[in-house]
Design an enzyme around this catalytic site. Structure first.
Site, PDB file in Angstrom:
ATOM      1  N   CYS A   1       0.842  -1.225   0.034  1.00  0.00           N
ATOM      2  CA  CYS A   1       0.098  -0.022   0.002  1.00  0.00           C
ATOM      3  C   CYS A   1       0.907   1.190   0.023  1.00  0.00           C
ATOM      4  O   CYS A   1       0.273   2.444  -0.047  1.00  0.00           O
ATOM      5  CB  CYS A   1      -1.000  -0.073   1.057  1.00  0.00           C
ATOM      6  SG  CYS A   1      -2.020  -1.244   1.066  1.00  0.00           S
TER       7      CYS A   1
ATOM      8  N   HIS B   1      -2.860   7.071   3.475  1.00  0.00           N
ATOM      9  CA  HIS B   1      -3.417   5.766   3.006  1.00  0.00           C
ATOM     10  C   HIS B   1      -4.699   5.558   3.699  1.00  0.00           C
ATOM     11  O   HIS B   1      -4.902   5.836   4.857  1.00  0.00           O
ATOM     12  CB  HIS B   1      -2.356   4.735   3.117  1.00  0.00           C
ATOM     13  CG  HIS B   1      -2.822   3.346   2.882  1.00  0.00           C
ATOM     14  ND1 HIS B   1      -3.597   3.145   1.695  1.00  0.00           N
ATOM     15  CD2 HIS B   1      -2.905   2.232   3.610  1.00  0.00           C
ATOM     16  CE1 HIS B   1      -3.869   1.824   1.550  1.00  0.00           C
ATOM     17  NE2 HIS B   1      -3.180   1.368   2.740  1.00  0.00           N
TER      18      HIS B   1
ATOM     19  N   ASN C   1     -10.074  -0.063   0.902  1.00  0.00           N
ATOM     20  CA  ASN C   1      -8.599   0.083   0.880  1.00  0.00           C
ATOM     21  C   ASN C   1      -8.259  -0.426  -0.841  1.00  0.00           C
ATOM     22  O   ASN C   1      -8.340  -1.464  -0.920  1.00  0.00           O
ATOM     23  CB  ASN C   1      -7.746  -0.966   1.611  1.00  0.00           C
ATOM     24  CG  ASN C   1      -6.350  -0.848   1.728  1.00  0.00           C
ATOM     25  OD1 ASN C   1      -5.774  -0.355   0.583  1.00  0.00           O
ATOM     26  ND2 ASN C   1      -5.577  -1.345   2.334  1.00  0.00           N
TER      27      ASN C   1
END
Ligand SMILES: CC(C)(COP(=O)(O)OP(=O)(O)OC[C@H]1O[C@@H](n2cnc3c(N)ncnc32)[C@H](O)[C@@H]1OP(=O)(O)O)[C@@H](O)C(=O)NCCC(=O)NCCS
Length: 343
Positions: A127, A268, A298
């Site tokens: 990520c 994030h 996500n």
């Protein structure tokens, strides 16, 4: 505020355009209730997520990259097929869900958008892919090697998600975002500083084991579910909360500023609780913390550019603002970036 702009070797780089893309199909929490033993309330309370997008069958991550890239280049008036001064020179893609093992997603995107004069490569950092790719792209501009570098963050996580595992299937979605990097002009600052780290001992807590050279795809790997994301949620959560705060604090301190000096914080989007814990540690006004996890879940490397778009839509990001980016991902990887928004 006493921002000390760290010098760069060569010239400064800036983000000169942004483009994003999410596929149209949506998976709501109610949809997931039909697949696993979960409920909307639990998902919203524990993660902040209400829905996420899903890439249609027959398409790959490169197709989302292409849409985001086109939107980004259009915003800046750059024609991908031009070679030289007005054309694209390099494409850097942060992703852990490439269309295939090889060729790289960057090669597929180069071909699909017709960027004849460009080269490129992928960055695998979970990520943190977008922030790692951003630094790689920035250095190519700062060094004078290139003047137009496209940095893309994109992941098709739903492809790797086990829809019978309630602890992971609620989290992930698909999406992409792209930024164009160019040399900063007189009076502009652009990208200021980065703090990146990896801690490979965390690999056991978040991974996808199947299909690589150690465990090539076989009936046995399929039966064992090794083609799906494996996650120890609590271990990832604890690491993320600690490291997001540590890294962002270090980055702000070494540049002589605090959370109060930021126009906005674009983190994030893995879990709303991780974001608010980090923002609290930075003393950030919640109004200036960009959260869109409720819409997208996500999307790994896609989250930060998608959240940049949200910040612009909500009028929380404007020219001249100092912006903090931060991510934690599989590896473990940790990435934080400080920049001045120059668009
Ligand atoms: C995954 C995550 C949301 C789970 O939340 P949590 O508060 O840690 O929940 P726990 O894992 O402690 O589980 C608590 C209970 O809820 C249950 N549960 C897990 N998923 C559930 C779901 N979707 N619906 C309902 N209950 C669920 C668990 O089975 C457990 O039940 P038990 O107490 O009877 O054993 C959280 O750990 C997280 O966000 N981790 C980080 C994930 C991440 O950031 N990943 C990407 C990194 S880039």
């Amino acid at each position: 505020m006493s921002l000390t702009v760290r010098p760069v070797v060569g010239r400064r780089a800036k983000i000169s355009a942004l483009g994003t893309y999410v596929p149209p199909e949506v998976i709501t929490n109610k949809d997931l209730e039909k697949l696993v033993d979960t409920n909307d309330q639990w998902i919203v309370d524990r993660t902040g997520i209400r829905e996420r997008h899903k890439l249609a069958k027959g398409l790959g991550t490169s197709d989302m990259c292409v849409e985001a890239a086109k939107n980004c280049l259009k915003a800046r008036g750059v024609e991908p097929d031009k070679i030289g001064e007005f054309g694209l020179e390099c494409i850097v893609v942060g992703t852990v869900t490439p269309d295939m093992m090889f060729p790289s997603t960057a090669c597929l995107v180069q071909d699909k958008i017709g960027a004849k004069g460009a080269w490129g490569f992928d960055v695998s950092a979970g990520c943190s892919g977008f922030v790692f790719a951003l630094q790689a792209g920035a250095k190519l501009v700062e060094s004078g090697a290139h003047s137009k570098v496209l940095v893309i963050g994109a992941d098709a996580n739903t492809r790797m998600t086990n829809y019978s595992d309630r602890a992971t299937c609620i989290l992930f979605g698909d999406g992409a975002g792209a930024v164009l990097l160019e040399p900063a002009e007189e009076g502009e600052i652009g990208l200021i500083d980065f703090v990146h780290e990896v801690d490979g001992s965390g690999g056991v807590s978040l991974n996808l084991k199947g299909g690589g050279s150690l465990h090539p795809t076989s009936l046995a790997t399929l039966v064992a579910g090794m083609h799906f994301i494996y996650q120890d949620g609590q271990a990832v959560y604890k690491f993320a909360v600690r490291k997001m705060a540590e890294t962002t604090t270090k980055l702000l301190e070494r540049n002589g500023i605090t959370g109060a000096d930021l126009g906005c914080f674009i983190p994030h989007q893995a879990n709303k609780r991780i974001i608010t814990a980090t923002a609290d540690r930075l003393g950030m006004d919640p109004e200036r913390v960009i959260i869109n996890i409720e819409k997208y879940g996500n999307t790994s490397s896609g989250t930060i550019p998608l959240a940049m778009e949200t910040a612009i839509e909500q009028r929380k990001l404007k020219k001249g603002d100092l912006v903090l980016l931060a991510a934690v991902g599989a590896g473990f990887t940790v990435g934080a970036a400080l920049l001045r928004w120059e668009i």
